[in-house]
Design an enzyme around this catalytic site. Sequence first.
Site, PDB file in Angstrom:
ATOM      1  N   GLU A 101       1.274  -1.064  -9.845  1.00  0.00           N
ATOM      2  CA  GLU A 101       1.294   0.404  -9.887  1.00  0.00           C
ATOM      3  C   GLU A 101       1.910   0.969  -8.612  1.00  0.00           C
ATOM      4  OE1 GLU A 101      -2.752  -0.655 -11.850  1.00  0.00           O
ATOM      5  OE2 GLU A 101      -1.364  -1.551 -10.416  1.00  0.00           O
ATOM      6  N   CYS A 134      -6.984  -0.526  -9.828  1.00  0.00           N
ATOM      7  CA  CYS A 134      -8.005  -0.693  -8.788  1.00  0.00           C
ATOM      8  C   CYS A 134      -8.220   0.640  -8.062  1.00  0.00           C
ATOM      9  CB  CYS A 134      -7.583  -1.782  -7.798  1.00  0.00           C
ATOM     10  SG  CYS A 134      -6.214  -1.314  -6.715  1.00  0.00           S
ATOM     11  N   CYS A 164      -5.154   1.924  -6.112  1.00  0.00           N
ATOM     12  CA  CYS A 164      -4.112   2.441  -7.006  1.00  0.00           C
ATOM     13  C   CYS A 164      -4.532   3.783  -7.598  1.00  0.00           C
ATOM     14  CB  CYS A 164      -3.801   1.440  -8.106  1.00  0.00           C
ATOM     15  SG  CYS A 164      -2.815   0.049  -7.508  1.00  0.00           S
TER      16      CYS A 164
END
Length: 102
Positions: A23, A62, A65
């Site tokens: 990402e 996560c 991100c």
Amino acid sequence: MSGEIVSAVHVEAYVGRVTVCAEAIAIGSALSDGHEGFETIVAVRHPHSDEQNQDLTVVSPCGMCRELISDYAPNCYVLLQIDGKIVKTTISELIPYKYSRV
């Protein structure tokens, strides 16, 4: 963005803190190419060739991100897999009560 798809890969490192998520790489690449605004982000796990289960899996971003997505795409949608179903949610639902820049 105008319907363009930006792809990236997760760069795994032996020392976990050095790892860079797909990402983050996709956002950085898009910004470097002059794109602004993101409609939807999805992370997909591709199994290693030696894994028995070769199914692709949508994975949740996560915490780091989520922060990055929230900073650069506060109106973005995120696709998640919950109980085997793909769910579309907003980044603000994943990271509620985000701090604000003053």
